[in-house]
Scaffold this active site. Structure first.
Site, PDB file in Angstrom:
ATOM      1  N   GLU A 247      -4.349 -10.367   0.024  1.00 53.58           N
ATOM      2  CA  GLU A 247      -5.191 -10.276   1.207  1.00 53.58           C
ATOM      3  C   GLU A 247      -6.617 -10.591   0.795  1.00 53.58           C
ATOM      4  O   GLU A 247      -7.103 -10.071  -0.214  1.00 53.58           O
ATOM      5  CB  GLU A 247      -5.126  -8.889   1.853  1.00 53.58           C
ATOM      6  CG  GLU A 247      -3.766  -8.521   2.408  1.00 53.58           C
ATOM      7  CD  GLU A 247      -3.704  -7.106   2.979  1.00 53.58           C
ATOM      8  OE1 GLU A 247      -4.772  -6.548   3.298  1.00 53.58           O
ATOM      9  OE2 GLU A 247      -2.584  -6.569   3.088  1.00 53.58           O
TER      10      GLU A 247
ATOM     11  N   GLU B  79       0.809  -1.215   0.000  1.00 56.96           N
ATOM     12  CA  GLU B  79       0.000   0.000   0.000  1.00 56.96           C
ATOM     13  C   GLU B  79       0.848   1.272   0.000  1.00 56.96           C
ATOM     14  O   GLU B  79       0.775   2.106   0.893  1.00 56.96           O
ATOM     15  CB  GLU B  79      -0.972  -0.036   1.179  1.00 56.96           C
ATOM     16  CG  GLU B  79      -2.035  -1.108   0.955  1.00 56.96           C
ATOM     17  CD  GLU B  79      -2.987  -1.278   2.119  1.00 56.96           C
ATOM     18  OE1 GLU B  79      -4.195  -1.413   1.882  1.00 56.96           O
ATOM     19  OE2 GLU B  79      -2.526  -1.303   3.279  1.00 56.96           O
TER      20      GLU B  79
END
Length: 988
Positions: A522, A450
């Protein structure tokens, strides 16, 4: 002000990643006699900022009085007054980068040591395993060096500053730095020396690195070993001639694989275009080698000896390697030529009492618990782990995605192109590769998490591809920002999305577009009562080309043990340390508790990740007619490299939940990733029962590193009723239920039913919101910015949480006393504006003494409509569940119950609930009402009631993973319309 570096303030400069730090290298496995461990008590003084540290706190003799803290450890966990702080996306202080808060706790760690005999004539190196956030080192009042990256070790040469006798060592740790902006990860902000510290003695000429590339040649199975031994000439005289390195390779049992090879070390450094460094390269080929895989983790030992000009061996280093080949080809991630399933989980370092300071025993315990639930892959979210973790994964067998300590979540798309942070990106990623390159368990390098997608990612990816082409690259942000089909290919060899909807990954697989495999980095966010639709994900994954699994978020709740003023303890989440801003209980999103206790969803994880599956197959007659083939069991080995010999298979035939026959399932050899079909092992023609099920269980034949013999590894259940010929199953009617003992001799009258009830039957539409319904502790996230599930907001706006259920929907209840029992029938009409309710059912109260349970339904563990594939139908027994989640919420449901009994174990009395219509209801029994669980913000606020609260639901909303990911699938939502159900209560 800190000596030497105080005026420079490197902690505020993102471009300064190190001063005086030695090059990174693989851990070289030298003997204990060359290492002096400095773990234990250190004297520590805390200051409000690095600028506020006086010189006298750093220099001079080590104090002999004052506060002492444990290393490894976080000072935030050791009663210093500086507490943990939890944020997810937002920074704990205002920006913009690289601005730092005025209050920036700084710890001055001090201790002394005496140099062991014989070390003074050698090189002495300090190893700082991990310091959050940045650190500076002083020895005997002299500045030694400065380092960043809190999750990788830093090493410094102490030799010039050493004294005979006592030496005074100081390590200054600054909690926040310019580097904190790229350590903005979903975890607690801690501080201190959280990994081991030691000093090491080396010869002045020594082996400084031992790089091993152990590949498997797929065409003939040969092992190809490349070894580069790097020699450091740290002596005053510089590089000299006559030095050699002898390299050998052997099995773990000591058998030599080939003759050792001795090679001269280049020393003519002033040779333009010719000199490439003080290293030697050795190559081997082994015709027959045992490959490494997570299923069969065979390792070998590589040894290098440094031979001095006089022929003596002056230094030795060893590495354990595994021969395996990893590549991406034909939209597949291949290990040793096979497209493995990624049965993965994301893992942070966490301990409820020590924070980020985890021990080798902690690491092994994590891996054991993972493997007991069939998890075989780990993503080191979001930073490199201690080297011990990879050693264990090599030894025990785990696939690893090794992730660089890079996450700039609060400034997601800007720092990746900010030239001030270019050195940070390259340093963190390259040092990870330099340390971890020899581990066979690592099958992918990850560029971080991220952090947008920018020039720094492409630069780091280019460095890694040139340095270690043996592994593909992983970075979620590249295809996310640039497109799944062909975007971001410089930085990621996989499409590795976060929390994609099932239809999105199915579309990618079936489209055939792009050349990269899809592995979810994820998915299935495990916050509270969660992980809905895991089986739905894996039904698509296993049937769609190009999809290979993923990593569940995440392994462990990050609860921190906290003692309250009244002496009680709890596991605390964000905000409960007075930390602001914070992101509440978003830190509690693990499959296991902070104490490593599995949450109920772990049974579903173990089932979808099971290594062998069983399904019932039948064949219809051909076009020309003929007899239908007898039903068969199809057994599929989901392992790619090993057979099913480690497992023993047994079967049970259940008639209406009762085991009537059992035996061992005999199988032919099932090859890796092979399938066989065998006959159903028993005849059912003479078996009486409305429902017939065959359960097959696989257990370990022998104990192994993660479980004892008999440990349940895999299980499946098939419905045999459709296969019965000439014997139609009986159907249930509204007046009664098939099955055992609803009434009979000795049954009490209906009046006795009322006597043991503490609350009458009443309509129930509300459930204590699970975290996926919406964040009850952080309502603004849903209402103001639309983060997380939206169901809770809808329900609250409609008054479902506070208005009487009978005022919201049309409800007709009939109660009939048949002389022995009480029969209830309910008709509920849900209007369109209330579609997608939490539940439709009833609740009642029963005397506290009825605290043992027996039921015919799915079990034995808690299960929900979209998380019950692992729960087999049968007759189960148990006690009342305790709330398993850190923040109280709905729990304890058992789906598809045909009947349910509450038992007084002292008197032997039973209150029996028989389902009349439809075939089954969902049932729970606990000490808490839905309002109790709704109102409680933490487990210590719950007070068990003096009765048993029972819920009977004709429909119950699924769980989904909307706290971070897709909401409940449509088929698990409650539509508007009419619901009818009936049941009988009997006191037996």
């Amino acid at each position: 002000m800190l000596p030497v570096i105080g005026p420079l303030r490197p902690w505020a400069d993102p471009g300064t990643v190190a001063i005086g730090r030695r090059p990174q290298h693989v851990p070289l496995g030298r003997g204990a006699d060359q290492r002096l461990l400095l773990d234990g008590d250190w004297y520590v003084e805390l200051f409000g900022s690095p600028d506020a540290v006086p010189v006298e706190a750093v220099v001079g003799p080590t104090p002999t009085t004052g506060r002492r803290l444990t290393v490894p450890g976080n000072w935030t966990m050791q009663d210093t007054g500086d507490l943990p702080h939890y944020t997810n996306v937002q920074m704990p202080f205002a920006g913009p980068p690289p601005a730092l808060p005025e209050h920036n706790p700084t710890g001055v760690y001090r201790r002394s040591f005496r140099l062991p005999a014989g070390w003074k004539q050698r090189r002495t190196v300090l190893h700082v395993g991990g310091a959050e956030s940045v650190h500076a080192v002083y020895l005997n009042d002299e500045f030694i060096g400065y380092g960043t990256d809190s999750r990788l070790p830093s090493e410094y040469d102490l030799t010039p500053s050493l004294r005979t006798g006592r030496n005074d060592l100081t390590i200054v740790v600054v909690r926040y730095s310019a580097q904190s902006y790229v350590e903005d990860q979903d975890q607690w902000w801690m501080a201190g020396l959280h990994r081991s510290v030691w000093i090491e003695s080396l010869p002045h000429v020594h082996l400084s690195d031992l790089q091993c590339s152990a590949d498997l040649r797929l065409e003939d199975g040969a092992g190809v070993l490349g070894v580069r031994a790097v020699v450091a000439f740290d002596g005053a005289d510089g590089p000299g001639r006559g030095w050699q390195v002898r390299v050998s390779a052997e099995t773990m049992g000591g058998r030599r694989l080939a003759r050792s090879v001795t090679t001269k070390v280049p020393h003519r450094h002033a040779s333009p275009y010719l000199f490439t460094g003080h290293h030697v390269d050795v190559a081997y080929e082994f015709a027959s080698i045992e490959p490494w895989s997570a299923e069969s983790p065979t390792r070998y030992r590589v040894r290098a000896e440094l031979v001095a000009p006089d022929g003596s061996v002056t230094d030795t280093a060893e590495q354990l390697v595994g021969f395996r080949h990893v590549e991406v080809r034909d939209r597949q991630l291949l290990v040793n030529g096979q497209p493995i399933w990624v049965f993965g989980v994301n893992r942070h370092d966490h301990h409820p009492d020590r924070g980020k300071a985890v021990t080798p025993d902690d690491l092994r315990a994590d891996l054991e618990q993972m493997r007991r639930h069939n998890i075989t892959a780990v993503r080191t979210s979001h930073y490199p782990n201690d080297s011990t973790f990879y050693d264990l994964c090599d030894e025990l067998g785990m696939y690893v995605v090794d992730e660089a300590n890079i996450e700039s979540h609060a400034y997601n798309t800007s720092l990746c192109d900010d030239p001030r942070y270019a050195a940070t990106w390259l340093s963190r990623g390259s040092r990870m590769v330099q340390r971890d390159r020899n581990h066979p368990s690592i099958i992918l390098w990850s560029l971080g998490n991220e952090s947008g997608y920018g020039a720094h990612h492409d630069a780091l990816a280019g460095w890694i591809r040139r340095t270690d082409p043996s592994r593909p690259l992983h970075y979620e942000g590249a295809p996310f920002h640039a497109g799944w089909i062909d975007g971001g290919t410089n930085a990621s060899d996989l499409v590795c999305p976060m929390y994609p909807p099932i239809e999105a990954i199915e579309w990618y697989g079936k489209s055939g577009l792009g050349h990269r495999p899809l592995v979810m980095c994820e998915y299935s966010h495990a916050m509270g009562n969660s992980n809905g639709s895991l089986a739905d994900y894996w039904k698509v994954i296993t049937s769609t080309p190009g999809l290979q699994g993923g990593f569940i978020w995440e392994w462990k709740d990050h609860g921190l043990r906290q003692t309250l003023p009244d002496g009680t303890t709890r596991l605390a989440y964000g905000g409960q340390f007075g930390d602001s801003p914070n992101d509440g209980n978003f830190v509690a999103d693990g499959l296991v508790s902070a104490d490593l206790e599995p949450h109920p969803a772990m049974r579903e994880v173990a089932w979808v990740y099971r290594p062998v599956t069983v399904e019932l197959v039948t064949a219809a007659p051909g076009r020309s007619g003929g007899r239908r083939r007898a039903p068969m069991l199809r057994v599929t080995n989901r392992q790619w490299f090993t057979g099913l010999d480690p497992y023993r298979a047994t079967w049970e035939l259940l008639a209406d939940g009762v085991v009537v026959r059992s035996g061992r399932l005999d199988l032919p050899t099932v090859a890796p990733h092979g399938t066989v079909e065998v006959p159903v092992p028993c005849d059912t023609a003479d078996v009486d029962g409305d429902e017939l099920h065959l359960s097959v269980r696989w257990s370990l034949r022998r104990g192994c590193w993660y479980a004892p013999a008999g440990h349940l590894v895999a299980w499946d259940q098939v419905d045999l009723v459709p296969t019965r010929r000439g014997r139609p199953a009986r159907s249930r009617t509204a007046s009664g239920a098939s099955g055992s003992g609803a009434s009979g001799s000795g049954a009490s009258g209906s009046g006795d039913v009322d006597q043991v009830m503490t609350a009458p039957v009443s309509l129930a539409l509300w459930r204590a919101p699970v975290d996926n319904d919406g964040f009850k502790l952080m309502p603004d996230l849903s209402r103001r910015i639309g983060v997380g599930g939206g169901a809770l907001v809808r329900w609250q706006d409609a008054g479902v949480d506070r208005l009487a259920a009978d005022d919201l929907v049309e409800h007709v209840m009939t109660r009939r006393d048949d002389g022995r029992s009480v029969v209830y029938h309910h008709r509920v009409v849900v209007p369109e504006h209330l579609a997608d309710l939490p539940r439709i059912g009833v609740t009642l109260g029963v005397e506290s003494r009825f605290d043992q349970l027996r039921w015919f339904g799915r079990g034995p563990h808690e299960n929900y409509p979209d998380r019950n594939a692992s729960a087999m139908l049968g007759i189960w027994t148990g006690g009342l569940d305790d709330p398993p989640y850190l923040v109280p919420q709905e729990f304890g449901l058992r789906t598809d119950c045909r009947w349910f009994e509450l038992i007084d174990p002292v008197r032997g009395e039973r209150l029996r609930i028989d389902v009349l219509a439809p075939m089954a209801l969902h049932v729970s029994a606990s000490r808490f009402r839905a309002a109790d669980l709704t109102d409680a913000t933490t487990e210590t606020e719950l007070r068990p009631r003096n009765d048993v609260v029972v819920h009977l639901d004709v429909a119950h909303r699924g769980l989904g993973t909307a706290s971070c990911g897709p909401d409940v699938l449509e088929q698990y939502r409650l539509t508007a319309g009419t619901y009818e159900f009936g049941y009988r209560l009997t006191r037996v």
